[in-house]
Design a protein around this motif. Structure first.
Motif, PDB file in Angstrom:
ATOM      1  N   ILE A   1      80.145  67.767  37.455  1.00  0.00           N
ATOM      2  CA  ILE A   1      79.707  68.558  38.613  1.00  0.00           C
ATOM      3  C   ILE A   1      78.254  68.986  38.433  1.00  0.00           C
ATOM      4  O   ILE A   1      77.447  68.923  39.368  1.00  0.00           O
ATOM      5  CB  ILE A   1      80.625  69.773  38.806  1.00  0.00           C
ATOM      6  CG1 ILE A   1      82.039  69.310  39.172  1.00  0.00           C
ATOM      7  CG2 ILE A   1      80.075  70.714  39.886  1.00  0.00           C
ATOM      8  CD1 ILE A   1      83.071  70.425  39.201  1.00  0.00           C
ATOM      9  N   ILE A   2      77.903  69.427  37.226  1.00  0.00           N
ATOM     10  CA  ILE A   2      76.516  69.808  36.943  1.00  0.00           C
ATOM     11  C   ILE A   2      75.591  68.615  37.155  1.00  0.00           C
ATOM     12  O   ILE A   2      74.528  68.724  37.783  1.00  0.00           O
ATOM     13  CB  ILE A   2      76.389  70.361  35.510  1.00  0.00           C
ATOM     14  CG1 ILE A   2      77.081  71.730  35.407  1.00  0.00           C
ATOM     15  CG2 ILE A   2      74.917  70.469  35.104  1.00  0.00           C
ATOM     16  CD1 ILE A   2      77.176  72.265  33.999  1.00  0.00           C
ATOM     17  N   ASP A   3      75.994  67.443  36.649  1.00  0.00           N
ATOM     18  CA  ASP A   3      75.181  66.238  36.819  1.00  0.00           C
ATOM     19  C   ASP A   3      75.004  65.892  38.297  1.00  0.00           C
ATOM     20  O   ASP A   3      73.929  65.442  38.723  1.00  0.00           O
ATOM     21  CB  ASP A   3      75.823  65.057  36.087  1.00  0.00           C
ATOM     22  CG  ASP A   3      75.658  65.143  34.580  1.00  0.00           C
ATOM     23  OD1 ASP A   3      74.743  65.868  34.126  1.00  0.00           O
ATOM     24  OD2 ASP A   3      76.431  64.499  33.851  1.00  0.00           O
ATOM     25  N   TYR A   4      76.060  66.094  39.066  1.00  0.00           N
ATOM     26  CA  TYR A   4      76.001  65.815  40.503  1.00  0.00           C
ATOM     27  C   TYR A   4      74.903  66.638  41.170  1.00  0.00           C
ATOM     28  O   TYR A   4      74.088  66.120  41.947  1.00  0.00           O
ATOM     29  CB  TYR A   4      77.360  66.122  41.125  1.00  0.00           C
ATOM     30  CG  TYR A   4      77.398  66.080  42.641  1.00  0.00           C
ATOM     31  CD1 TYR A   4      77.514  64.878  43.315  1.00  0.00           C
ATOM     32  CD2 TYR A   4      77.328  67.255  43.390  1.00  0.00           C
ATOM     33  CE1 TYR A   4      77.556  64.833  44.708  1.00  0.00           C
ATOM     34  CE2 TYR A   4      77.361  67.223  44.778  1.00  0.00           C
ATOM     35  CZ  TYR A   4      77.472  66.006  45.427  1.00  0.00           C
ATOM     36  OH  TYR A   4      77.501  65.974  46.793  1.00  0.00           O
ATOM     37  N   TYR A   5      74.849  67.936  40.849  1.00  0.00           N
ATOM     38  CA  TYR A   5      73.842  68.797  41.462  1.00  0.00           C
ATOM     39  C   TYR A   5      72.444  68.540  40.917  1.00  0.00           C
ATOM     40  O   TYR A   5      71.459  68.648  41.653  1.00  0.00           O
ATOM     41  CB  TYR A   5      74.239  70.270  41.302  1.00  0.00           C
ATOM     42  CG  TYR A   5      75.264  70.687  42.326  1.00  0.00           C
ATOM     43  CD1 TYR A   5      74.884  71.066  43.615  1.00  0.00           C
ATOM     44  CD2 TYR A   5      76.622  70.654  42.034  1.00  0.00           C
ATOM     45  CE1 TYR A   5      75.819  71.416  44.572  1.00  0.00           C
ATOM     46  CE2 TYR A   5      77.568  70.997  42.982  1.00  0.00           C
ATOM     47  CZ  TYR A   5      77.160  71.378  44.248  1.00  0.00           C
ATOM     48  OH  TYR A   5      78.100  71.705  45.201  1.00  0.00           O
ATOM     49  N   LEU A   6      72.357  68.170  39.651  1.00  0.00           N
ATOM     50  CA  LEU A   6      71.040  67.819  39.102  1.00  0.00           C
ATOM     51  C   LEU A   6      70.531  66.520  39.724  1.00  0.00           C
ATOM     52  O   LEU A   6      69.329  66.385  39.984  1.00  0.00           O
ATOM     53  CB  LEU A   6      71.125  67.685  37.575  1.00  0.00           C
ATOM     54  CG  LEU A   6      71.296  68.991  36.798  1.00  0.00           C
ATOM     55  CD1 LEU A   6      71.427  68.703  35.308  1.00  0.00           C
ATOM     56  CD2 LEU A   6      70.136  69.955  37.051  1.00  0.00           C
ATOM     57  N   ASP A   7      71.429  65.566  39.970  1.00  0.00           N
ATOM     58  CA  ASP A   7      71.026  64.328  40.635  1.00  0.00           C
ATOM     59  C   ASP A   7      70.500  64.609  42.039  1.00  0.00           C
ATOM     60  O   ASP A   7      69.523  63.991  42.488  1.00  0.00           O
ATOM     61  CB  ASP A   7      72.209  63.363  40.720  1.00  0.00           C
ATOM     62  CG  ASP A   7      72.522  62.715  39.379  1.00  0.00           C
ATOM     63  OD1 ASP A   7      71.663  62.763  38.482  1.00  0.00           O
ATOM     64  OD2 ASP A   7      73.639  62.167  39.230  1.00  0.00           O
ATOM     65  N   ARG A   8      71.133  65.520  42.735  1.00  0.00           N
ATOM     66  CA  ARG A   8      70.681  65.881  44.089  1.00  0.00           C
ATOM     67  C   ARG A   8      69.312  66.562  44.043  1.00  0.00           C
ATOM     68  O   ARG A   8      68.507  66.395  44.954  1.00  0.00           O
ATOM     69  CB  ARG A   8      71.702  66.805  44.759  1.00  0.00           C
ATOM     70  CG  ARG A   8      72.970  66.093  45.203  1.00  0.00           C
ATOM     71  CD  ARG A   8      74.037  67.085  45.630  1.00  0.00           C
ATOM     72  NE  ARG A   8      73.619  67.850  46.797  1.00  0.00           N
ATOM     73  CZ  ARG A   8      73.836  67.485  48.056  1.00  0.00           C
ATOM     74  NH1 ARG A   8      74.449  66.350  48.318  1.00  0.00           N
ATOM     75  NH2 ARG A   8      73.445  68.245  49.065  1.00  0.00           N
ATOM     76  N   LEU A   9      69.070  67.334  42.983  1.00  0.00           N
ATOM     77  CA  LEU A   9      67.800  68.049  42.871  1.00  0.00           C
ATOM     78  C   LEU A   9      66.665  67.110  42.467  1.00  0.00           C
ATOM     79  O   LEU A   9      65.568  67.174  43.018  1.00  0.00           O
ATOM     80  CB  LEU A   9      67.931  69.187  41.852  1.00  0.00           C
ATOM     81  CG  LEU A   9      66.675  70.020  41.581  1.00  0.00           C
ATOM     82  CD1 LEU A   9      66.199  70.720  42.858  1.00  0.00           C
ATOM     83  CD2 LEU A   9      66.959  71.052  40.482  1.00  0.00           C
ATOM     84  N   PHE A  10      66.934  66.236  41.500  1.00  0.00           N
ATOM     85  CA  PHE A  10      65.878  65.390  40.956  1.00  0.00           C
ATOM     86  C   PHE A  10      65.868  63.977  41.543  1.00  0.00           C
ATOM     87  O   PHE A  10      64.877  63.262  41.411  1.00  0.00           O
ATOM     88  CB  PHE A  10      66.014  65.276  39.437  1.00  0.00           C
ATOM     89  CG  PHE A  10      65.574  66.512  38.710  1.00  0.00           C
ATOM     90  CD1 PHE A  10      64.249  66.690  38.351  1.00  0.00           C
ATOM     91  CD2 PHE A  10      66.485  67.509  38.403  1.00  0.00           C
ATOM     92  CE1 PHE A  10      63.838  67.832  37.692  1.00  0.00           C
ATOM     93  CE2 PHE A  10      66.082  68.657  37.739  1.00  0.00           C
ATOM     94  CZ  PHE A  10      64.760  68.827  37.385  1.00  0.00           C
ATOM     95  N   GLY A  11      66.942  63.591  42.202  1.00  0.00           N
ATOM     96  CA  GLY A  11      66.990  62.252  42.758  1.00  0.00           C
ATOM     97  C   GLY A  11      66.915  62.274  44.266  1.00  0.00           C
ATOM     98  O   GLY A  11      66.338  63.183  44.867  1.00  0.00           O
TER      99      GLY A  11
END
Length: 209
Positions: free
Chosen positions: A188-198
């Motif tokens: 879940i954390i990776d999902y939100y980081l991907d949305r922020l940085f990708g």
């Protein structure tokens, strides 16, 4: 010759005893006498190193912060090469969510402190030191990432960091309760980081072809 006492080590052992009690029975169970029993020393020893319960509780907060710092550094060291801003956020947020027995007990101790601080202004003030420092640190890193073009220019770095920290703390509660595993929380954390940085929902790509 009398045996020399390592005072720093003695304080550390007493603080560890405090955190074991906090992590298993909560702060209501913490007292000078209970800590003495847990550490296997006399009450006088506890009173010698800590003038009052407040000083003892603050030592526990300091130690919890130090443990968190060590976990973040271990995660950072395990990453190959230089950490990107996203890697820094992933290391910090991943260290917040419990992943083994010791980190679970530490998270329980943090929860005990949080509950007690709701009705204890002095403890509440002491308990804000680490969260504020962490938020400031990550905000600086995210601001630098935005200036480098790694995230969209319309994002507010502090708001993004506050949201991610709230997410990690909420996921911690769900891991502690058994609702989800550490691995599921990390996804879940990776999902939100991907949305922020990708690429986000508006199609922003920080590094277009």
């Amino acid at each position: 010759m009398p045996r020399q006492v390592d005072h720093d080590e003695r304080r550390r052992l007493l603080t560890e005893a405090l955190l074991r009690i906090a992590g298993t029975r909560g702060l209501r169970a913490v007292s000078m006498r209970e800590i003495a029993a847990e550490a296997g020393v006399s009450l006088r020893v506890v009173q010698y190193y800590f003038a009052n319960k407040q000083a003892l509780l603050e030592s526990g907060l300091t130690e919890l912060g130090a443990r968190m710092d060590r976990r973040v550094k271990q995660r950072a060291a395990a990453a190959a090469g230089e950490l990107t801003p996203r890697g820094v956020l992933a290391a910090v947020l991943g260290a917040i969510v419990p992943f083994d027995e010791q980190s679970r007990l530490d998270s329980m101790a943090w929860t005990a402190y949080y509950s007690a601080a709701l009705t204890d202004p002095a403890l509440a003030a002491a308990g804000l030191t680490l969260p504020n420092a962490l938020e400031n640190f990550l905000t600086l890193r995210l601001t630098a990432a935005q200036q480098a073009g790694d995230i969209a220019p319309d994002r507010d770095p502090r708001t993004e960091v506050a949201g991610l920290l709230a997410l990690a703390n909420g996921l911690t509660s769900s891991v502690l309760s058994g609702q989800r595993s550490h691995e599921a929380a990390t996804e879940i954390i990776d999902y939100y980081l991907d949305r922020l940085f990708g690429r986000d929902h508006r199609g922003f790509d920080p590094h277009p072809p």
